[in-house]
Design a protein around this motif. Structure first.
Motif, PDB file in Angstrom:
ATOM      1  N   LYS B  18       0.858  -1.175   0.000  1.00  0.00           N
ATOM      2  CA  LYS B  18       0.000   0.000   0.000  1.00  0.00           C
ATOM      3  C   LYS B  18       0.899   1.230   0.000  1.00  0.00           C
ATOM      4  CE  LYS B  18      -3.509   2.646   0.254  1.00  0.00           C
ATOM      5  NZ  LYS B  18      -4.436   2.766  -0.877  1.00  0.00           N
ATOM      6  N   TYR B  19       0.867   1.947  -1.099  1.00  0.00           N
ATOM      7  CA  TYR B  19       1.633   3.194  -1.184  1.00  0.00           C
ATOM      8  C   TYR B  19       0.672   4.360  -1.145  1.00  0.00           C
ATOM      9  CZ  TYR B  19       5.591   0.450  -3.050  1.00  0.00           C
ATOM     10  OH  TYR B  19       6.597  -0.449  -3.232  1.00  0.00           O
ATOM     11  N   PHE B  20       1.084   5.428  -0.532  1.00  0.00           N
ATOM     12  CA  PHE B  20       0.337   6.673  -0.608  1.00  0.00           C
ATOM     13  C   PHE B  20       1.175   7.637  -1.431  1.00  0.00           C
ATOM     14  CE2 PHE B  20      -1.029   4.655   3.308  1.00  0.00           C
ATOM     15  CZ  PHE B  20      -2.397   4.722   3.170  1.00  0.00           C
ATOM     16  N   TRP B  21       0.529   8.291  -2.378  1.00  0.00           N
ATOM     17  CA  TRP B  21       1.299   9.127  -3.297  1.00  0.00           C
ATOM     18  C   TRP B  21       1.216  10.589  -2.909  1.00  0.00           C
ATOM     19  CZ3 TRP B  21       4.288   6.736  -6.853  1.00  0.00           C
ATOM     20  CH2 TRP B  21       4.030   5.363  -7.033  1.00  0.00           C
ATOM     21  N   GLU B  22       2.373  11.223  -2.997  1.00  0.00           N
ATOM     22  CA  GLU B  22       2.433  12.666  -2.778  1.00  0.00           C
ATOM     23  C   GLU B  22       2.772  13.332  -4.099  1.00  0.00           C
ATOM     24  OE1 GLU B  22       5.415  13.229   0.100  1.00  0.00           O
ATOM     25  OE2 GLU B  22       3.990  13.215   1.753  1.00  0.00           O
ATOM     26  N   GLN B  23       2.547  14.626  -4.171  1.00  0.00           N
ATOM     27  CA  GLN B  23       2.810  15.394  -5.389  1.00  0.00           C
ATOM     28  C   GLN B  23       2.132  14.728  -6.575  1.00  0.00           C
ATOM     29  OE1 GLN B  23       7.043  15.691  -5.785  1.00  0.00           O
ATOM     30  NE2 GLN B  23       7.258  16.862  -3.925  1.00  0.00           N
ATOM     31  N   ASP B  24       0.891  14.373  -6.389  1.00  0.00           N
ATOM     32  CA  ASP B  24       0.212  13.589  -7.395  1.00  0.00           C
ATOM     33  C   ASP B  24      -0.950  14.366  -8.002  1.00  0.00           C
ATOM     34  OD1 ASP B  24       0.009  11.352  -8.896  1.00  0.00           O
ATOM     35  OD2 ASP B  24      -1.341  10.322  -7.518  1.00  0.00           O
ATOM     36  N   SER B  25      -1.044  15.654  -7.718  1.00  0.00           N
ATOM     37  CA  SER B  25      -2.153  16.419  -8.278  1.00  0.00           C
ATOM     38  C   SER B  25      -1.867  16.740  -9.750  1.00  0.00           C
ATOM     39  CB  SER B  25      -2.338  17.714  -7.489  1.00  0.00           C
ATOM     40  OG  SER B  25      -1.231  18.542  -7.707  1.00  0.00           O
ATOM     41  N   ILE B  26      -2.886  17.248 -10.428  1.00  0.00           N
ATOM     42  CA  ILE B  26      -2.709  17.568 -11.851  1.00  0.00           C
ATOM     43  C   ILE B  26      -1.633  18.632 -12.014  1.00  0.00           C
ATOM     44  CG2 ILE B  26      -3.838  18.625 -13.833  1.00  0.00           C
ATOM     45  CD1 ILE B  26      -6.396  17.229 -12.915  1.00  0.00           C
ATOM     46  N   LEU B  27      -1.647  19.599 -11.107  1.00  0.00           N
ATOM     47  CA  LEU B  27      -0.651  20.668 -11.182  1.00  0.00           C
ATOM     48  C   LEU B  27       0.756  20.087 -11.089  1.00  0.00           C
ATOM     49  CD1 LEU B  27      -0.338  23.740 -11.358  1.00  0.00           C
ATOM     50  CD2 LEU B  27      -0.164  23.753  -8.876  1.00  0.00           C
ATOM     51  N   ASP B  28       0.934  19.171 -10.157  1.00  0.00           N
ATOM     52  CA  ASP B  28       2.247  18.555 -10.006  1.00  0.00           C
ATOM     53  C   ASP B  28       2.668  17.851 -11.286  1.00  0.00           C
ATOM     54  OD1 ASP B  28       2.960  19.234  -7.383  1.00  0.00           O
ATOM     55  OD2 ASP B  28       1.517  17.792  -6.615  1.00  0.00           O
ATOM     56  N   ARG B  29       1.692  17.205 -11.925  1.00  0.00           N
ATOM     57  CA  ARG B  29       2.029  16.490 -13.157  1.00  0.00           C
ATOM     58  C   ARG B  29       2.422  17.450 -14.256  1.00  0.00           C
ATOM     59  NH1 ARG B  29      -2.429  11.762 -13.443  1.00  0.00           N
ATOM     60  NH2 ARG B  29      -1.973  11.054 -11.338  1.00  0.00           N
ATOM     61  N   LEU B  30       1.661  18.559 -14.316  1.00  0.00           N
ATOM     62  CA  LEU B  30       1.985  19.550 -15.333  1.00  0.00           C
ATOM     63  C   LEU B  30       3.382  20.104 -15.113  1.00  0.00           C
ATOM     64  CD1 LEU B  30      -1.351  21.516 -15.695  1.00  0.00           C
ATOM     65  CD2 LEU B  30      -0.287  19.960 -17.338  1.00  0.00           C
ATOM     66  N   LEU B  31       3.725  20.307 -13.861  1.00  0.00           N
ATOM     67  CA  LEU B  31       5.043  20.845 -13.556  1.00  0.00           C
ATOM     68  C   LEU B  31       6.122  19.778 -13.667  1.00  0.00           C
ATOM     69  CD1 LEU B  31       4.090  23.079 -10.537  1.00  0.00           C
ATOM     70  CD2 LEU B  31       4.726  23.820 -12.824  1.00  0.00           C
ATOM     71  N   GLY B  32       5.682  18.549 -13.900  1.00  0.00           N
ATOM     72  CA  GLY B  32       6.645  17.483 -14.101  1.00  0.00           C
ATOM     73  C   GLY B  32       7.299  16.982 -12.830  1.00  0.00           C
TER      74      GLY B  32
END
Lengths: 427, 441
Positions: B18-32
């Motif tokens: 079971k992993y919990f993900w951080e920095q996983d929002s759309i904004l984070d993805r856009l920022l790479g």
């Protein structure tokens, strides 16, 4: 032979709440010798934290110390206050309750210092740990520059209104001098924080729980106190970290020779740290003596019950011997003038219907018990019938294996009363 | 407790993650930004046999509660599977899932927040019966009365609200609610850690009685070793999302294999008068972050018995100290600015002028290590620290790694099979190769 550093005599602390008067601590006697570790153990709501706060003068309304003396031995201090408050001084002892609040406050940090249970909520999250420690050092420094006066601290340039206004514009304004900062770093090093120089510039959230507790100990040591009051210092920590913190307290105590008053609900911590122990129940110390007296030669059935409820790490899979029922409510109008433990006591007798005084449990004189069993053996002929308290106190009698309390006995202090605000949560 | 039929596993957990993900929002993805997992549970396998109590013990943050919640499917797993009575829990749906929910129940830690303050006790305990539509109204009410009496409350208390009860009583209500659907399996998540010792003893005894009466299987999650010892048949010890040792309670407590288990047992203060004279070794350091767990064995950063390379003749304590030093070099957790007296060294862009290097190395060495090292090791350490003075962290780390790399960091030890396996290189192939180290007890 060591000397007594603190004598508490007949201390009563009451809280005047909407539900009525809560007798959090009643008629409590306590003697602490210089350089020893004295432990107070008890369940939540037994009044152990209130005792500690009474000694520290941290009781806030609706609470109030209504009776008693807190006698603190310090010859210099006695001399200083002797002129203004002759009534408070008795030889080398000073009765702190006779002194005005300003003077008592000046003792905090330099004579008495406290560490709290929850390090995470005891630090200001917006200041670095180093700054907060340096602040404590600064306060002590100014206090000792003008002893017994609180004015020195607040009337200086740095705490003026102008400076306060300025600080809103210039957020980096520091209230601490370089010397204080250096002392803060020394303190961090003393409590075993690696790389104290860098760590001093970190914020509390960057510390782990164990490190923060160390930092809090450092803060408490800033004023080189005579007596350190540790209120559940390891309750919020994991066992391996708890062991580290206890080792640290042990080492510091040996190094500095300070006196520690340790409040905990954990009997293991008591056994690990303390020279003498007081067992608290319903606002009273019911048994007190050396570690051996209380753990091996205890007289009070409550002490026995408490020890019997702890699951043994080494022993076999024996069934636990719980104490039935719950800690009683401390509301004045519900407390009768009897032994407060009688309704849960397996050895309750007719004698227990009178409130017992403190008896000497043996000839040596330092093992005292609030139980008639110290004077006479248990006599089944005089035993109270098992349902005695059900009839007189409980409307809905509860006939089950481990009867819990019912309506009338529900404890308000668990949820509402201020008595419980800092008490030990659980294991 | 019952041994005759305890061979059949009721619950089989296989490589659960079971992993919990951080920095996983759309904004984070856009920022790479690279999402960072918190590996709360990282490959846990165990079995719970019918009728037994398995204890799951570990420090806070080791993933024990997440394991409990995930295996009940209160959380969806990242990977792995859980078989309950032969079916994969994560494949269930519809009525099968409802059946599973009935068979597997949970008792939570905090009796103050796990009961709805606006529902009476009777409603709280009856709710599962309503949800699963069991019996008629009258039967349900009758059952609630039975349950309350069974857990040691009186039936006429069922119209009261939770705030009228003490902590121990509330925990009993939570237990009654869990029992309402006659489950086979209950996860007890720190059921007594919010209670006082005397009340804790009452609740533990109650759980014991109920298990015998209703043939229950428990998973007891706790950080309190004495509770585990008292209640469980088998114990699994967790550290940073992994199980490091699992075995029958008696064996594990009398003869702990994994150094972590040993340290854990040693650090519990005993409530007896000889506690002060007991030999104990306190574990140094803190639990590393589950975002970036150490390579290989996760306990190696604190392990007092970390295995030194064979050809290295060095005593254990010195080796431990060198490993801690390495760890800090690798994490760049040493501040070079503060080495030496104030302004002694001039660190422009992170490097020390050549002429100052020897003095700098000496000052740094004395700050980092307390003990004297054998000459050969002294040289290695000084060479590495000289690299630090020139700002070459990677080079320093590489040099030290070459000399001191331990099997514990190269390879994550498997838990292995058998009755009492421990995930430690002291007991596997490595132990055979490495005869220099005394195996434990």
């Amino acid at each position: 032979m060591t000397e007594d550093i603190l004598q508490v005599r007949g201390l009563s602390t009451r809280f005047f709440t909407q539900e009525g008067q809560v007798n959090a601590v009643s008629d409590l006697d306590l003697t602490i010798e210089r350089g020893e570790v004295f432990g107070i153990v008890g369940e939540s709501g037994s009044g152990k934290s209130v005792t500690a706060r009474s000694i520290m003068d941290l009781i806030e309304p609706p609470g109030e110390i209504t009776e008693g003396e807190i006698r603190y031995r310090n010859a210099d201090f006695a001399e200083t206050v002797g002129d203004d408050h002759p009534g408070a001084v008795d030889g080398e002892f000073v009765n702190l309750l006779e002194l005005p609040p300003a003077i008592r406050q000046s003792l905090r940090g330099t004579s008495f210092s406290m560490i709290f249970q929850d390090p995470e909520s005891s630090f200001n999250p917006t200041l670095t740990v180093g700054e907060q420690l340096a602040e404590a050092v600064e306060v002590q420094r100014r206090a000792s520059a003008r002893p017994r006066s609180t004015r020195a601290r607040t009337e200086s340039e740095e705490y003026s209104l102008g400076s306060l206004m300025l600080s809103t514009v210039l957020p980096s304004k520091k209230y601490v001098s370089d010397e204080s900062r250096e002392r803060a770093i020394e303190l961090l090093e003393l409590v075993g924080i690696p790389d104290p120089v860098e760590r001093a510039d970190e914020y509390p959230h960057e510390y782990s729980g164990g490190m923060l507790q160390r930092a809090m100990i450092a803060q408490a040591l800033a004023g080189e106190p005579d007596i350190l009051v540790a209120d559940e210092p390891t309750t919020a920590l994991d066992v391996t970290i708890q062991a580290q913190v206890l080792d640290l307290l042990d080492d510091l105590q040996k190094e500095t020779g300070m006196t520690i008053l340790l409040i905990t609900h954990n009997l293991g911590v008591i056994a690990r740290m303390c020279d003498r122990v007081g067992v608290m129940y319903a606002g009273e110390i019911v048994e007190r003596g050396s570690l051996t007296d209380t753990f091996d030669e205890h007289v009070h059935p409550y002490t026995e019950g408490l020890l019997g409820s702890v699951p043994d790490l080494e022993g076999a899979n024996r069934r636990l011997q719980p104490i039935p029922g719950n800690v009683p409510t401390l509301l004045d109008h519900e407390m009768e003038d009897r032994c407060h433990f009688a309704d849960r006591c397996p050895k309750a007798m007719e004698d227990c219907l009178d409130h017992p005084p403190e008896f000497d449990a043996d000839e040596r004189g330092d093992h005292e018990v609030r139980c008639v069993l110290a004077e006479r053996d248990y006599d089944e002929g005089r035993a109270l019938p098992p349902d005695y308290f059900d009839e007189t106190e409980r409307t809905a009698a509860d006939k089950h294996a481990d009867p819990d309390r019912t309506e009338e006995d529900v404890q308000p202090e668990r949820t509402q009363s201020p008595v419980e605000d800092s008490g030990g949560g659980g294991l | 407790m019952s041994t005759d039929r305890s061979e059949r596993p009721l619950v089989r957990v296989d490589d659960l993650q079971k992993y919990f993900w951080e920095q996983d929002s759309i904004l984070d993805r856009l920022l790479g930004d690279e999402p960072v997992p918190v590996r709360a549970v990282d490959g846990v396998s165990f079995e719970i046999r019918e009728g037994e109590t398995l204890g799951l013990v570990g420090e806070s943050g080791c993933g024990k509660s997440t394991t409990g919640e995930t295996l009940l499917r209160l959380q969806e797993p990242t990977d792995g599977q859980v078989e309950f009575d032969g079916d994969n829990v994560y494949d269930l749906s519809g009525s099968e899932l409802t059946d599973f929910r009935r068979e597997a129940q949970v008792v939570f830690q905090d009796p103050f927040s796990s009961l709805d303050p606006r529902m009476t006790v009777g409603e709280t305990v009856q709710q599962p019966l309503d949800v699963h539509e069991i019996g008629t109204d009258d039967e349900r009410r009758e059952r609630v009365r039975d349950l309350l009496e069974r857990v040691g409350l009186s039936a006429d208390q069922l119209d009261r609200y939770p705030h009228e009860f003490s902590g121990g009583q509330r925990q009993r209500i939570g237990i009654a609610r869990a029992l309402a659907l006659e489950p086979e399996f209950i996860v007890l998540d720190e059921p007594t850690s919010a209670l006082d010792v005397s009340v804790q003893a009452q609740v533990l005894n109650l759980l014991d009685d109920l298990q015998a009466e209703f043939d229950l299987t428990y998973l007891l999650i706790s950080h309190d070793l004495s509770v585990i010892r008292h209640v469980c048949d088998r114990v699994a010890v967790m550290y940073l999302g992994e199980i490091v040792e699992i075995g029958p309670v008696q064996e594990l407590f009398d003869d702990p294999k994994h150094p972590y288990t040993q340290a854990l047992l040693e650090s519990v203060p005993r409530a007896s008068t000889d506690e002060r004279d007991r030999d104990r070794e306190t574990l140094a350091g803190d639990v590393p972050s589950p975002r970036d767990p150490p390579s290989g064995c996760r306990f190696r950063t604190r392990c007092p018995q970390v295995i030194s390379p064979e050809e290295l003749e060095i005593d254990q304590e010195t080796y431990r100290e060198l490993m801690t030093l390495r760890e800090r070099v690798e994490r760049r957790d040493i501040s070079l600015e503060t080495v030496g007296d104030e302004d002694q060294f001039d660190l422009d862009d992170g490097t020390v002028p050549d002429e100052d290097v020897p003095a700098f190395v000496e000052a740094l060495r004395n700050r980092l290590l307390d003990t004297d090292l054998p000459a050969a090791h002294e040289e290695i350490v000084e060479r590495a620290l000289a690299e630090l003075a020139r700002g070459n962290w990677d080079e320093a780390a590489a040099q030290l790694r070459e000399e001191y790399e331990s099997v514990c960091e190269r390879q994550n030890p498997d838990l292995g099979n058998g009755g009492h396996p421990a995930a430690c290189h002291l007991y596997g192939e490595a132990a055979d190769r490495h005869e220099g180290t005394e195996p434990l007890q």
